[in-house]
Each structure stands twice: as C-alpha cells, then as structure tokens.
Design a protein around this motif. Structure first.
Motif, PDB file in Angstrom:
ATOM      1  N   ARG A 100       3.585 -13.714 -11.243  1.00 25.40           N
ATOM      2  CA  ARG A 100       2.513 -12.701 -10.816  1.00 25.40           C
ATOM      3  C   ARG A 100       1.204 -12.708 -11.745  1.00 25.40           C
ATOM      4  O   ARG A 100       0.240 -12.186 -11.255  1.00 25.40           O
ATOM      5  CB  ARG A 100       3.468 -11.490 -11.214  1.00 25.40           C
ATOM      6  N   ALA A 101       1.424 -13.385 -12.929  1.00 25.19           N
ATOM      7  CA  ALA A 101       0.342 -13.271 -14.077  1.00 25.19           C
ATOM      8  C   ALA A 101      -0.777 -14.285 -13.122  1.00 25.19           C
ATOM      9  O   ALA A 101      -2.024 -13.961 -13.227  1.00 25.19           O
ATOM     10  CB  ALA A 101       0.648 -13.900 -15.222  1.00 25.19           C
ATOM     11  N   VAL A 102      -0.324 -15.515 -12.809  1.00 22.43           N
ATOM     12  CA  VAL A 102      -1.289 -16.326 -12.128  1.00 22.43           C
ATOM     13  C   VAL A 102      -1.950 -15.692 -10.734  1.00 22.43           C
ATOM     14  O   VAL A 102      -3.095 -15.792 -10.648  1.00 22.43           O
ATOM     15  CB  VAL A 102      -0.469 -17.596 -11.698  1.00 22.43           C
ATOM     16  N   ASP A 103      -1.270 -14.871  -9.979  1.00 29.16           N
ATOM     17  CA  ASP A 103      -1.544 -14.373  -8.743  1.00 29.16           C
ATOM     18  C   ASP A 103      -2.738 -12.870  -9.344  1.00 29.16           C
ATOM     19  O   ASP A 103      -3.850 -13.138  -8.777  1.00 29.16           O
ATOM     20  CB  ASP A 103      -0.521 -13.689  -8.139  1.00 29.16           C
ATOM     21  N   TYR A 104      -2.528 -12.633 -10.298  1.00 25.65           N
ATOM     22  CA  TYR A 104      -3.390 -11.644 -10.987  1.00 25.65           C
ATOM     23  C   TYR A 104      -4.817 -12.412 -11.504  1.00 25.65           C
ATOM     24  O   TYR A 104      -5.899 -11.656 -10.983  1.00 25.65           O
ATOM     25  CB  TYR A 104      -2.739 -10.863 -12.015  1.00 25.65           C
ATOM     26  N   LEU A 105      -4.863 -13.423 -11.903  1.00 24.00           N
ATOM     27  CA  LEU A 105      -5.882 -14.295 -12.455  1.00 24.00           C
ATOM     28  C   LEU A 105      -6.707 -14.621 -11.254  1.00 24.00           C
ATOM     29  O   LEU A 105      -7.779 -14.761 -11.257  1.00 24.00           O
ATOM     30  CB  LEU A 105      -5.395 -15.293 -13.374  1.00 24.00           C
ATOM     31  N   VAL A 106      -5.824 -15.125 -10.191  1.00 20.89           N
ATOM     32  CA  VAL A 106      -6.575 -15.540  -8.812  1.00 20.89           C
ATOM     33  C   VAL A 106      -6.991 -14.420  -8.361  1.00 20.89           C
ATOM     34  O   VAL A 106      -8.474 -14.661  -7.911  1.00 20.89           O
ATOM     35  CB  VAL A 106      -5.612 -16.104  -8.046  1.00 20.89           C
ATOM     36  N   ILE A 107      -6.817 -13.161  -8.347  1.00 15.66           N
ATOM     37  CA  ILE A 107      -7.210 -11.985  -7.668  1.00 15.66           C
ATOM     38  C   ILE A 107      -8.590 -11.809  -8.508  1.00 15.66           C
ATOM     39  O   ILE A 107      -9.845 -11.760  -7.772  1.00 15.66           O
ATOM     40  CB  ILE A 107      -6.481 -10.939  -7.659  1.00 15.66           C
ATOM     41  N   LYS A 108      -8.616 -11.938  -9.651  1.00 19.26           N
ATOM     42  CA  LYS A 108      -9.852 -11.467 -10.416  1.00 19.26           C
ATOM     43  C   LYS A 108     -10.881 -12.589 -10.283  1.00 19.26           C
ATOM     44  O   LYS A 108     -11.988 -12.465 -10.299  1.00 19.26           O
ATOM     45  CB  LYS A 108      -9.453 -11.485 -12.154  1.00 19.26           C
ATOM     46  N   GLY A 109     -10.390 -14.053 -10.361  1.00 15.12           N
ATOM     47  CA  GLY A 109     -11.346 -14.867 -10.159  1.00 15.12           C
ATOM     48  C   GLY A 109     -12.158 -14.796  -8.658  1.00 15.12           C
ATOM     49  O   GLY A 109     -13.236 -15.105  -8.592  1.00 15.12           O
ATOM     50  N   ARG A 110     -11.377 -14.391  -7.728  1.00 15.67           N
ATOM     51  CA  ARG A 110     -11.878 -14.164  -6.493  1.00 15.67           C
ATOM     52  C   ARG A 110     -12.798 -13.195  -6.396  1.00 15.67           C
ATOM     53  O   ARG A 110     -13.981 -13.311  -5.756  1.00 15.67           O
ATOM     54  CB  ARG A 110     -10.708 -13.907  -5.389  1.00 15.67           C
ATOM     55  N   MET A 111     -12.538 -12.156  -7.039  1.00 16.68           N
ATOM     56  CA  MET A 111     -13.429 -10.938  -7.345  1.00 16.68           C
ATOM     57  C   MET A 111     -14.760 -11.476  -7.984  1.00 16.68           C
ATOM     58  O   MET A 111     -15.885 -10.954  -7.446  1.00 16.68           O
ATOM     59  CB  MET A 111     -12.817  -9.747  -8.057  1.00 16.68           C
TER      60      MET A 111
END
Length: 126
Positions: A76-87
């Motif tokens: 879940r933390a990795v997914d959160y960081l990926v979402i932030k990176g995409r943004m």
C-alpha cells in the motif's frame, strides 16, 4: 463464549484492500513503469523548462529519488508513492510547475550527513 465471542474475535481481523497492486510483484512493475515514464520524459522536461543542466544530471537526481524510497516494502505504501510520482510527472509535463521548482528539485542535496560521534555511529548501524 458462544457466537458473541467469535464475533468479537473476527472484528479484530480486518483485511486491508490494496490501492492498486495485489502483491509486491505487481507493485514492483508499477514502480518500474513509473521510472521508465520519468526516464523517457527527461528530454522533454529539459526542453520545456530550458534547464541549465544536462539530461544526465536530471536522470541521476530521479534515480536518487527512487533509491531513497527503495526500502519501502509495504504494497500500500508503494502504491501511494507511485500515485504521488504519477502526479509529480503530470504536473511537470503539463508545466504546472515553475522553473525554480524543477531547479530546486535538481539541486536538492540527497546526501545524508554521516555521524562523527561514536554513539551516533552505533545507533545508525543496521
């Protein structure tokens, strides 16, 4: 302790639904895709913002940022960081950031200051 006791025990066990990835392999693929997207967009970023740095310096900085978060293992933390990176990538490519935002990102010092005292060195060991 009939059904009431069993119901109370089951309340303590909740399954947390993932953001996007079901397992760590899928999360790893998302991270690699994000890294590739950043890597491929570097020439365009340098052209858009007319940066006074070479593309390899920006590549090094992006690689450092990914390495900085390489210790994260929770899906879940990795997914959160990926979402932030995409943004961040979208904001950069749409030129929603100013030039000084990009320059501050490039010039940001990622080096961690090494302790000099004995106890500080001892406590920072893994």
């Amino acid at each position: 302790m009939g059904t009431l006791g069993r119901a109370m025990v089951n309340v303590g066990r909740r399954e947390v639904k993932p953001f996007m990835s079901r397992n760590s392999a899928e999360a790893r693929l998302r991270v690699l895709n994000l890294y590739r997207a950043w890597y491929r967009s570097i020439p365009k970023i340098c052209h858009l913002y007319r940066l006074p740095v070479r593309p390899h310096q920006l590549r090094d900085r992006i690689r450092d940022e990914f390495y900085r978060n390489s210790h994260v293992n929770d899906v879940r933390a990795v997914d959160y960081l990926v979402i932030k990176g995409r943004m961040e990538l979208q904001e950069t490519m749409e030129k929603w950031k100013q030039d000084h935002h990009i320059l501050a990102f490039i010039k940001h010092d990622t080096k961690v200051e090494q302790p000099t005292q004995f106890l500080a060195k001892f406590f920072t060991q893994k």
